[in-house]
Design a protein around this motif. Structure first.
Motif, PDB file in Angstrom:
ATOM      1  N   GLN A   1       0.851  -1.176   0.000  1.00 26.56           N
ATOM      2  CA  GLN A   1       0.000   0.000   0.000  1.00 26.56           C
ATOM      3  C   GLN A   1       0.894   1.235   0.000  1.00 26.56           C
ATOM      4  N   VAL A   2       0.384   2.289  -0.600  1.00 19.96           N
ATOM      5  CA  VAL A   2       1.119   3.548  -0.700  1.00 19.96           C
ATOM      6  C   VAL A   2       0.260   4.647  -0.088  1.00 19.96           C
ATOM      7  N   GLN A   3       0.885   5.473   0.750  1.00 16.60           N
ATOM      8  CA  GLN A   3       0.189   6.598   1.369  1.00 16.60           C
ATOM      9  C   GLN A   3       1.047   7.846   1.194  1.00 16.60           C
ATOM     10  N   THR A   4       0.487   8.883   0.592  1.00 19.34           N
ATOM     11  CA  THR A   4       1.170  10.172   0.493  1.00 19.34           C
ATOM     12  C   THR A   4       0.731  11.023   1.676  1.00 19.34           C
ATOM     13  N   ILE A   5       1.706  11.603   2.339  1.00 20.51           N
ATOM     14  CA  ILE A   5       1.446  12.376   3.561  1.00 20.51           C
ATOM     15  C   ILE A   5       1.982  13.790   3.379  1.00 20.51           C
TER      16      ILE A   5
ATOM     17  N   ILE B   1      -3.232  -2.541   7.518  1.00 28.19           N
ATOM     18  CA  ILE B   1      -2.173  -1.641   7.052  1.00 28.19           C
ATOM     19  C   ILE B   1      -2.769  -0.316   6.579  1.00 28.19           C
ATOM     20  N   GLY B   2      -3.844  -0.386   5.829  1.00 30.10           N
ATOM     21  CA  GLY B   2      -4.488   0.838   5.346  1.00 30.10           C
ATOM     22  C   GLY B   2      -4.930   1.740   6.482  1.00 30.10           C
ATOM     23  N   CYS B   3      -5.533   1.158   7.500  1.00 27.80           N
ATOM     24  CA  CYS B   3      -5.954   1.949   8.672  1.00 27.80           C
ATOM     25  C   CYS B   3      -4.752   2.572   9.371  1.00 27.80           C
ATOM     26  N   ASN B   4      -3.683   1.798   9.537  1.00 22.41           N
ATOM     27  CA  ASN B   4      -2.478   2.317  10.190  1.00 22.41           C
ATOM     28  C   ASN B   4      -1.862   3.468   9.397  1.00 22.41           C
ATOM     29  N   LEU B   5      -1.793   3.335   8.080  1.00 23.97           N
ATOM     30  CA  LEU B   5      -1.201   4.397   7.260  1.00 23.97           C
ATOM     31  C   LEU B   5      -2.054   5.657   7.265  1.00 23.97           C
ATOM     32  N   LYS B   6      -3.366   5.496   7.257  1.00 20.90           N
ATOM     33  CA  LYS B   6      -4.249   6.669   7.334  1.00 20.90           C
ATOM     34  C   LYS B   6      -4.091   7.378   8.679  1.00 20.90           C
ATOM     35  N   CYS B   7      -3.962   6.610   9.744  1.00 24.42           N
ATOM     36  CA  CYS B   7      -3.754   7.187  11.074  1.00 24.42           C
ATOM     37  C   CYS B   7      -2.407   7.917  11.124  1.00 24.42           C
ATOM     38  N   LEU B   8      -1.371   7.316  10.550  1.00 28.03           N
ATOM     39  CA  LEU B   8      -0.058   7.957  10.487  1.00 28.03           C
ATOM     40  C   LEU B   8      -0.158   9.289   9.743  1.00 28.03           C
ATOM     41  N   ALA B   9      -0.883   9.298   8.635  1.00 25.55           N
ATOM     42  CA  ALA B   9      -1.049  10.529   7.861  1.00 25.55           C
ATOM     43  C   ALA B   9      -1.773  11.592   8.682  1.00 25.55           C
ATOM     44  N   ARG B  10      -2.882  11.214   9.318  1.00 24.81           N
ATOM     45  CA  ARG B  10      -3.633  12.195  10.119  1.00 24.81           C
ATOM     46  C   ARG B  10      -2.767  12.794  11.219  1.00 24.81           C
TER      47      ARG B  10
END
Length: 169
Positions: free
Chosen positions: A20-24, A147-156
């Protein structure tokens, strides 16, 4: 280059994996300051109730943590070992080595990349055995959701700190 080197695992017939990729919208040093803290997964992983270090209290390579998970997940505990931590390349790799769950031979790789000034791209990939009685699709869907939930939380969390000017690394 990072994708092919760190996020392209060879899977056996009984394994699945994904990334998964998350831009922050926060600077890489701020994001890395949370991700690299193996001794404190609760810093951004919302399904972690608590964790204690079993070995390697400083959170360095080879450290082992016991994690207690929030209720509602199909597990209560996880034992995890830090396999690699590279502060220059911004890479963390850990394995799940025990616990009361079905994520056998789980190995996660997280890498951070500076996209532009004040933007960070986080890539997290994993490989895991598919448990008997489960499908590759179900196993990957479960891991991808966490993983998606964790990355979204990291971004927030990091975006909020960056907006507030709280850039303490």
């Amino acid at each position: 280059m990072m994708m092919s080197r760190y996020h392209n695992p060879v899977l056996s017939a009984n394994q699945c994996g994904s990334f998964q990729v998350q831009t922050i919208d926060a600077p890489l040093p701020l994001v890395w300051s949370l991700v690299r803290r193996f001794e404190n997964p609760k810093a951004y992983k919302q399904f972690v109730r608590s964790s204690t270090m079993r070995a390697g209290s400083n959170g360095g390579i080879g450290s082992i943590r016991d994690v207690k998970l929030v209720s509602g997940l199909p597990a209560r505990t996880s034992t995890e070992r830090l396999e690699e931590l590279d502060d220059d390349m911004h890479i963390m790799i850990f394995s799940i080595i025990g616990g009361d769950h079905r994520l056998v031979n789980y190995r996660s790789t997280t890498s951070l990349h500076e996209e532009a000034e004040e933007k960070t791209v986080v890539i997290e990939s994993y490989v895991v055995d598919v448990p008997l009685g489960s499908s590759k699709e179900d196993t990957c869907t479960f891991a991808d959701t966490i993983i998606g939930c964790n990355l979204k939380c990291l971004a927030r969390m990091t975006e909020k700190k960056a907006r507030a000017g709280n850039l303490n690394f």
